[in-house]
Design a protein around this motif. Structure first.
Motif, PDB file in Angstrom:
ATOM      1  N   ILE A 105      21.708  -3.303 -97.047  1.00 33.57           N
ATOM      2  CA  ILE A 105      20.509  -3.825 -96.384  1.00 33.57           C
ATOM      3  C   ILE A 105      20.906  -4.888 -95.359  1.00 33.57           C
ATOM      4  O   ILE A 105      20.380  -4.919 -94.236  1.00 33.57           O
ATOM      5  CB  ILE A 105      19.516  -4.397 -97.418  1.00 33.57           C
ATOM      6  N   ILE A 106      21.854  -5.756 -95.726  1.00 34.91           N
ATOM      7  CA  ILE A 106      22.335  -6.773 -94.783  1.00 34.91           C
ATOM      8  C   ILE A 106      22.960  -6.102 -93.562  1.00 34.91           C
ATOM      9  O   ILE A 106      22.740  -6.521 -92.421  1.00 34.91           O
ATOM     10  CB  ILE A 106      23.334  -7.732 -95.475  1.00 34.91           C
ATOM     11  N   PHE A 107      23.737  -5.056 -93.776  1.00 38.37           N
ATOM     12  CA  PHE A 107      24.356  -4.328 -92.669  1.00 38.37           C
ATOM     13  C   PHE A 107      23.297  -3.730 -91.750  1.00 38.37           C
ATOM     14  O   PHE A 107      23.386  -3.854 -90.522  1.00 38.37           O
ATOM     15  CB  PHE A 107      25.283  -3.241 -93.215  1.00 38.37           C
ATOM     16  N   PHE A 108      22.283  -3.072 -92.325  1.00 42.44           N
ATOM     17  CA  PHE A 108      21.212  -2.506 -91.506  1.00 42.44           C
ATOM     18  C   PHE A 108      20.489  -3.610 -90.731  1.00 42.44           C
ATOM     19  O   PHE A 108      20.144  -3.442 -89.557  1.00 42.44           O
ATOM     20  CB  PHE A 108      20.210  -1.735 -92.359  1.00 42.44           C
ATOM     21  N   GLN A 109      20.257  -4.743 -91.383  1.00 41.32           N
ATOM     22  CA  GLN A 109      19.554  -5.837 -90.738  1.00 41.32           C
ATOM     23  C   GLN A 109      20.406  -6.451 -89.617  1.00 41.32           C
ATOM     24  O   GLN A 109      19.875  -6.850 -88.584  1.00 41.32           O
ATOM     25  CB  GLN A 109      19.172  -6.900 -91.771  1.00 41.32           C
ATOM     26  N   LEU A 110      21.714  -6.503 -89.796  1.00 38.22           N
ATOM     27  CA  LEU A 110      22.590  -7.006 -88.740  1.00 38.22           C
ATOM     28  C   LEU A 110      22.550  -6.110 -87.507  1.00 38.22           C
ATOM     29  O   LEU A 110      22.586  -6.602 -86.376  1.00 38.22           O
ATOM     30  CB  LEU A 110      24.024  -7.141 -89.249  1.00 38.22           C
ATOM     31  N   ILE A 111      22.484  -4.807 -87.730  1.00 41.44           N
ATOM     32  CA  ILE A 111      22.357  -3.883 -86.601  1.00 41.44           C
ATOM     33  C   ILE A 111      21.063  -4.172 -85.838  1.00 41.44           C
ATOM     34  O   ILE A 111      21.048  -4.234 -84.604  1.00 41.44           O
ATOM     35  CB  ILE A 111      22.409  -2.417 -87.080  1.00 41.44           C
ATOM     36  N   ILE A 112      19.982  -4.382 -86.562  1.00 43.25           N
ATOM     37  CA  ILE A 112      18.699  -4.687 -85.933  1.00 43.25           C
ATOM     38  C   ILE A 112      18.777  -6.013 -85.180  1.00 43.25           C
ATOM     39  O   ILE A 112      18.246  -6.139 -84.064  1.00 43.25           O
ATOM     40  CB  ILE A 112      17.578  -4.691 -86.987  1.00 43.25           C
ATOM     41  N   GLN A 113      19.447  -7.007 -85.742  1.00 40.33           N
ATOM     42  CA  GLN A 113      19.579  -8.298 -85.072  1.00 40.33           C
ATOM     43  C   GLN A 113      20.370  -8.164 -83.774  1.00 40.33           C
ATOM     44  O   GLN A 113      20.000  -8.741 -82.750  1.00 40.33           O
ATOM     45  CB  GLN A 113      20.263  -9.307 -85.983  1.00 40.33           C
ATOM     46  N   VAL A 114      21.457  -7.407 -83.803  1.00 40.56           N
ATOM     47  CA  VAL A 114      22.275  -7.230 -82.597  1.00 40.56           C
ATOM     48  C   VAL A 114      21.471  -6.517 -81.512  1.00 40.56           C
ATOM     49  O   VAL A 114      21.494  -6.922 -80.343  1.00 40.56           O
ATOM     50  CB  VAL A 114      23.574  -6.464 -82.928  1.00 40.56           C
ATOM     51  N   VAL A 115      20.753  -5.483 -81.882  1.00 30.23           N
ATOM     52  CA  VAL A 115      19.928  -4.760 -80.902  1.00 30.23           C
ATOM     53  C   VAL A 115      18.839  -5.674 -80.350  1.00 30.23           C
ATOM     54  O   VAL A 115      18.578  -5.691 -79.140  1.00 30.23           O
ATOM     55  CB  VAL A 115      19.321  -3.492 -81.544  1.00 30.23           C
ATOM     56  N   SER A 116      18.231  -6.485 -81.212  1.00 29.58           N
ATOM     57  CA  SER A 116      17.183  -7.400 -80.778  1.00 29.58           C
ATOM     58  C   SER A 116      17.727  -8.447 -79.826  1.00 29.58           C
ATOM     59  O   SER A 116      17.119  -8.734 -78.782  1.00 29.58           O
ATOM     60  CB  SER A 116      16.564  -8.075 -81.999  1.00 29.58           C
ATOM     61  N   ILE A 117      18.885  -9.033 -80.137  1.00 30.32           N
ATOM     62  CA  ILE A 117      19.466 -10.048 -79.265  1.00 30.32           C
ATOM     63  C   ILE A 117      19.897  -9.429 -77.940  1.00 30.32           C
ATOM     64  O   ILE A 117      19.676  -9.998 -76.871  1.00 30.32           O
ATOM     65  CB  ILE A 117      20.650 -10.736 -79.979  1.00 30.32           C
ATOM     66  N   LYS A 118      20.484  -8.226 -78.004  1.00 28.89           N
ATOM     67  CA  LYS A 118      20.910  -7.539 -76.783  1.00 28.89           C
ATOM     68  C   LYS A 118      19.719  -7.261 -75.872  1.00 28.89           C
ATOM     69  O   LYS A 118      19.760  -7.523 -74.673  1.00 28.89           O
ATOM     70  CB  LYS A 118      21.617  -6.239 -77.153  1.00 28.89           C
ATOM     71  N   ASN A 119      18.644  -6.742 -76.438  1.00 25.58           N
ATOM     72  CA  ASN A 119      17.442  -6.469 -75.637  1.00 25.58           C
ATOM     73  C   ASN A 119      16.815  -7.757 -75.112  1.00 25.58           C
ATOM     74  O   ASN A 119      16.289  -7.783 -74.011  1.00 25.58           O
ATOM     75  CB  ASN A 119      16.421  -5.700 -76.474  1.00 25.58           C
ATOM     76  N   ASN A 120      16.901  -8.808 -75.912  1.00 24.53           N
ATOM     77  CA  ASN A 120      16.327 -10.082 -75.496  1.00 24.53           C
ATOM     78  C   ASN A 120      17.053 -10.636 -74.290  1.00 24.53           C
ATOM     79  O   ASN A 120      16.440 -11.169 -73.371  1.00 24.53           O
ATOM     80  CB  ASN A 120      16.389 -11.068 -76.669  1.00 24.53           C
ATOM     81  N   TYR A 121      18.373 -10.531 -74.268  1.00 24.93           N
ATOM     82  CA  TYR A 121      19.143 -11.027 -73.126  1.00 24.93           C
ATOM     83  C   TYR A 121      18.998 -10.123 -71.907  1.00 24.93           C
ATOM     84  O   TYR A 121      19.027 -10.604 -70.784  1.00 24.93           O
ATOM     85  CB  TYR A 121      20.611 -11.181 -73.482  1.00 24.93           C
ATOM     86  N   GLN A 122      18.840  -8.824 -72.123  1.00 17.72           N
ATOM     87  CA  GLN A 122      18.675  -7.924 -70.984  1.00 17.72           C
ATOM     88  C   GLN A 122      17.317  -8.134 -70.316  1.00 17.72           C
ATOM     89  O   GLN A 122      17.203  -7.979 -69.106  1.00 17.72           O
ATOM     90  CB  GLN A 122      18.806  -6.466 -71.433  1.00 17.72           C
ATOM     91  N   ASN A 123      16.316  -8.487 -71.096  1.00 23.50           N
ATOM     92  CA  ASN A 123      14.972  -8.657 -70.536  1.00 23.50           C
ATOM     93  C   ASN A 123      14.777 -10.029 -69.919  1.00 23.50           C
ATOM     94  O   ASN A 123      13.764 -10.261 -69.285  1.00 23.50           O
ATOM     95  CB  ASN A 123      13.920  -8.430 -71.618  1.00 23.50           C
ATOM     96  N   SER A 124      15.719 -10.964 -70.131  1.00 20.86           N
ATOM     97  CA  SER A 124      15.515 -12.311 -69.569  1.00 20.86           C
ATOM     98  C   SER A 124      16.100 -12.442 -68.179  1.00 20.86           C
ATOM     99  O   SER A 124      16.786 -11.654 -67.669  1.00 20.86           O
ATOM    100  CB  SER A 124      16.148 -13.355 -70.474  1.00 20.86           C
TER     101      SER A 124
END
Length: 124
Positions: A105-124
């Protein structure tokens, strides 16, 4: 490149992560409820991480208030580690067999965090 607030996509993807928690927990059981609660703690852990990043950025901009920001960063880091290690300890004490499922579950959540941070920086 300052990190923005947590967007709704992160919460939506984290909610989708409930499905693996239910599958790994064996359906609607106490183990599944504990894994879903662990997922909630992991989302809170990410929220603390976002606050740490915001404090680091604020301390680099405002050198006059740097001491206050350093204290806030240390408190937030302590909270982050207490949440994470407390979660692992509680699940270990409850049932040792759930530890491997928790790490999935931690691994799946880390993948989601990385995708979220990546999208957050691309949209800024």
């Amino acid at each position: 490149m300052e990190k923005k607030e947590i967007d709704k996509k992160f919460y939506l993807l984290s909610a989708i992560n409930i499905i693996p928690a239910l599958i790994l927990g064996g359906g609607l059981t106490v183990d599944s409820a504990i894994l879903v609660a662990a997922l909630v703690v992991l989302v809170l852990n990410h929220t603390v991480l976002v606050n740490i990043v915001k404090s680091v950025v604020a301390s680099s901009r405002d050198s006059a208030d740097a001491q206050r920001h350093v204290a806030r960063i240390l408190v937030l880091l302590l909270l982050k580690f207490v949440l994470l290690f407390g979660l692992i300890a509680i699940i270990y004490l409850y049932k040792k067999a759930l530890i491997t499922k928790l790490f999935l579950i931690i691994f799946f959540q880390l993948i989601i965090q990385v995708v979220s941070i990546k999208n957050n920086y691309q949209n800024s």
